[in-house]
Design a protein around this motif. Structure first.
Motif, PDB file in Angstrom:
ATOM      1  N   SER A  68       0.956  -1.227  -0.171  1.00  0.00           N
ATOM      2  CA  SER A  68       0.048  -0.051   0.129  1.00  0.00           C
ATOM      3  C   SER A  68       1.188   1.249  -0.073  1.00  0.00           C
ATOM      4  CB  SER A  68      -0.736  -0.044   1.253  1.00  0.00           C
ATOM      5  OG  SER A  68      -1.605   0.975   1.328  1.00  0.00           O
TER       6      SER A  68
ATOM      7  N   ILE B 251      -5.851   0.566  -2.173  1.00  0.00           N
ATOM      8  CA  ILE B 251      -5.536  -0.858  -2.191  1.00  0.00           C
ATOM      9  C   ILE B 251      -5.308  -1.067  -0.414  1.00  0.00           C
ATOM     10  CG2 ILE B 251      -2.944  -0.742  -1.928  1.00  0.00           C
ATOM     11  CD1 ILE B 251      -5.284  -3.254  -3.952  1.00  0.00           C
TER      12      ILE B 251
ATOM     13  N   TYR C  15      -7.460  -4.190   1.203  1.00  0.00           N
ATOM     14  CA  TYR C  15      -6.827  -5.177   2.035  1.00  0.00           C
ATOM     15  C   TYR C  15      -7.285  -5.228   3.251  1.00  0.00           C
ATOM     16  CZ  TYR C  15      -2.599  -8.163   3.135  1.00  0.00           C
ATOM     17  OH  TYR C  15      -1.901  -9.217   3.412  1.00  0.00           O
TER      18      TYR C  15
ATOM     19  N   VAL D 277      -4.929  -6.965  -4.983  1.00  0.00           N
ATOM     20  CA  VAL D 277      -3.609  -6.660  -4.497  1.00  0.00           C
ATOM     21  C   VAL D 277      -2.276  -7.182  -5.270  1.00  0.00           C
ATOM     22  CG1 VAL D 277      -2.088  -7.438  -2.665  1.00  0.00           C
ATOM     23  CG2 VAL D 277      -4.651  -6.784  -2.036  1.00  0.00           C
TER      24      VAL D 277
ATOM     25  N   VAL E 138      -1.852  -4.552  -8.181  1.00  0.00           N
ATOM     26  CA  VAL E 138      -1.134  -3.642  -7.850  1.00  0.00           C
ATOM     27  C   VAL E 138       0.133  -3.732  -7.556  1.00  0.00           C
ATOM     28  CG1 VAL E 138      -1.123  -1.708  -6.004  1.00  0.00           C
ATOM     29  CG2 VAL E 138      -3.169  -2.416  -7.043  1.00  0.00           C
TER      30      VAL E 138
ATOM     31  N   ALA F 299     -14.382  -1.854  -5.104  1.00  0.00           N
ATOM     32  CA  ALA F 299     -13.148  -1.176  -5.412  1.00  0.00           C
ATOM     33  C   ALA F 299     -13.428   0.135  -6.183  1.00  0.00           C
ATOM     34  CB  ALA F 299     -12.373  -2.031  -6.578  1.00  0.00           C
TER      35      ALA F 299
END
Length: 534
Positions: free
Chosen positions: A106, A121, A125, A403, A406, A468
């Motif tokens: 992150s 993110i 998470y 995740v 990203v 999201a």
């Protein structure tokens, strides 16, 4: 996409364990409350967190459905997902070894892709893990109620949540100690299963009830691909989420004395961990039994395999192991959610109370808020399991893939940033950069698109995308408002939070204590005092 923030400071962030300028790395706390996270995890803790992090309860209880759907080809499904995880962990290891931080990917996304990415993110998470808390607490309560039916299931869920919350509130060392033993039991159990199973496969185990067919069961019931090549992709969808958790060690490494060494070791060992624990154990199941044996689905793949050998009380033995895996997941889920909340608080993306630590370096508010949401989710599971809780479960279902995606996109930008600003810290390198990074991105996108064609997985993807989109929208609105704030513009903060006062280090404009590479905009002198560089 926003422009890149200012360059990183060379010496890392004060207040982060493992940083030579960090008060918490020396074990001293600041006045009043603690001055940040403490380096309370030992090397043996991190080793077991890394090894046990890839072993979830899903491996024990969910692999039977995958075997029934794909047959022996499920090995290829596990191998493909395992390869994807190895590559993602290599990328994350590259960034985490260069700049360990409790915010992990992150914080790196914040630096490389923009503030909106780190915010989004990070919260997704956190959401994923607090929902997992409810799932695992319920699973553990079901096992415990079976042993002691006098205590209702909701009470067992409450008990396990309270006990593990207490251990996390005590100190990071308490979390590490519990996880060391939880992970140790899982590792010993799977290791013993693989060894005993292989002996039985070749007829070398004394007293075994299994005929010891060798590798015959891999092909003697419809061949290696009994359901066709498409079953491999079906298997991928069924097993991909059981790998979530391998990244936890990169968050935990930030609270160790030598985080760079811990991250490097964990990254380099992920290949054999996946090969032994996933591929090795599933291979044993498939060689002990025909893939279409009804007991694999009815009793679970591991119990069915142990029963075929003649191990007495196999079901209860496996219940103990599954309970251990559930408690391990609960313990790590609470730790992970709280550290991400702490990181978001340090960067001004969550209530500042989340960034406060006790004298022992424990982010109590972050832990308690995560537990509170977990309790609410447990309540939803008991009160409205098919509506509210089903929505929470499905809307967090694809977060693992988000995740990983990203992490890949972040690493594409972070490699250049690290080389430009601190090349000596690039001790772990992604192989064949950038080609394997792009290939991994393509793999993840393919899985997401393929999920849309699957009736069972489509709802997860769509609801996860909806959540999201909402979180990203909030991030962009916050960033837009931040740009229009005169105080922020005058201070040259850009999209960062204007909450932090001079020298407090609580916001993005301050010490940047948790943001990782480049998220802090100040400079740290040799005396460890934060300076704004002007």
């Amino acid at each position: 996409m926003t422009s890149l923030p200012s360059p990183i400071k060379a010496d890392g962030d004060p207040g982060e364990p493992g940083n030579p300028h960090s008060p918490s790395s020396s074990g001293s706390a600041g006045p009043g409350d603690g001055d940040g996270l403490r380096a309370g995890l030992k090397n043996r803790h991190l080793s077991m967190i890394a090894i046990g992090g890839v072993i979830g309860a899903g491996l024990f209880v969910g692999s039977g459905a995958g075997i029934a759907a794909a047959g022996p080809a499920i090995l290829l499904s596990y191998a493909l997902v395992g390869l994807m995880v190895v590559l993602v962990m290599r990328m994350l290891g590259e960034m985490a070894a260069a700049q360990p931080t409790s915010g992990s990917f992150s914080a790196y996304a914040d630096r490389a892709l923009g503030h909106w990415a780190g915010f989004s993110i990070g919260w997704l998470y956190w959401f994923f893990w607090v929902v997992v808390l409810a799932v695992e607490a319920t699973a553990g309560a079901q096992i415990l109620e079976g042993w002691i039916p006098a205590v209702p299931q909701w009470a067992w869920a409450l008990i396990v949540m309270v006990v593990l919350t207490a251990t996390n509130l005590a100190s990071v060392a308490s979390y590490g100690e519990f996880e060391f033993w939880f992970a140790g039991i899982k590792v010993v159990a799977i290791g013993a299963f693989v060894v005993i199973g292989l002996l039985a496969v070749f007829g070398l185990l004394p007293g075994s009830d299994n005929p010891g067919a060798g590798f015959a069961h891999l092909t003697d019931t419809g061949g290696f691909l009994p359901e066709g090549p498409g079953a491999i992709l079906t298997g991928v969808l069924m097993v991909v989420f059981s790998f979530m958790g391998s990244e936890i060690v990169t968050l935990a490494a930030g609270e160790s004395a030598d985080p760079q060494r811990a991250v490097s070791k964990a990254t380099n060992s992920v290949i054999w961990r996946i090969a032994v624990f996933y591929l090795g154990s599933i291979f044993v199941v498939l060689t002990l039994l025909p893939w279409n044996d009804p007991s694999i689905v009815k009793d679970g793949s591991y119990v069915a395999a142990l029963n075929s050998i003649g191990i007495p009380h196999a079901g209860q033995v496996m219940n103990v192991i599954v309970l251990t895996a559930v408690l391990s997941c609960l313990n790590s889920g609470l730790y992970t959610a709280s550290r991400m909340a702490f990181s978001l608080g340090r960067r001004g993306d969550a209530p500042r109370a989340f960034a406060r630590t006790s004298a022992r370096g424990v982010p109590r508010a972050a832990i308690l808020s995560s537990v509170l949401f977990g309790f609410v989710a447990v309540f939803f599971n008991y009160r409205w399991p098919d509506t509210v809780f089903a929505f929470l479960l499905n809307s967090s279902g694809a977060v693992a893939l988000f995740v990983w995606l990203v992490i890949c996109c972040t690493q594409l930008r972070m490699r250049g940033i690290i080389l430009r600003e601190s090349p000596g810290k690039l001790v772990v390198r992604m192989w064949l950069f950038p080609y394997l990074t792009w290939a991994t991105i393509a793999m993840i996108l393919f899985v997401l698109v393929y999920m849309l064609t699957d009736d069972d997985a489509r709802e997860q993807v769509l609801l996860s995308l909806l959540v999201a989109a909402v979180v990203v929208g909030i991030a962009l609105v916050r960033e837009s408002r931040g740009r229009r704030t005169p105080a922020a513009a005058g201070a040259g903060i850009g999209a960062g939070s204007a909450e932090a006062g001079a020298g407090t280090g609580a916001g993005r404009a301050g010490a940047g204590t948790d943001a990782g590479p480049g998220v802090g905009h100040d400079r740290v002198g040799p005396d460890g005092v934060s300076r704004d560089g002007r």
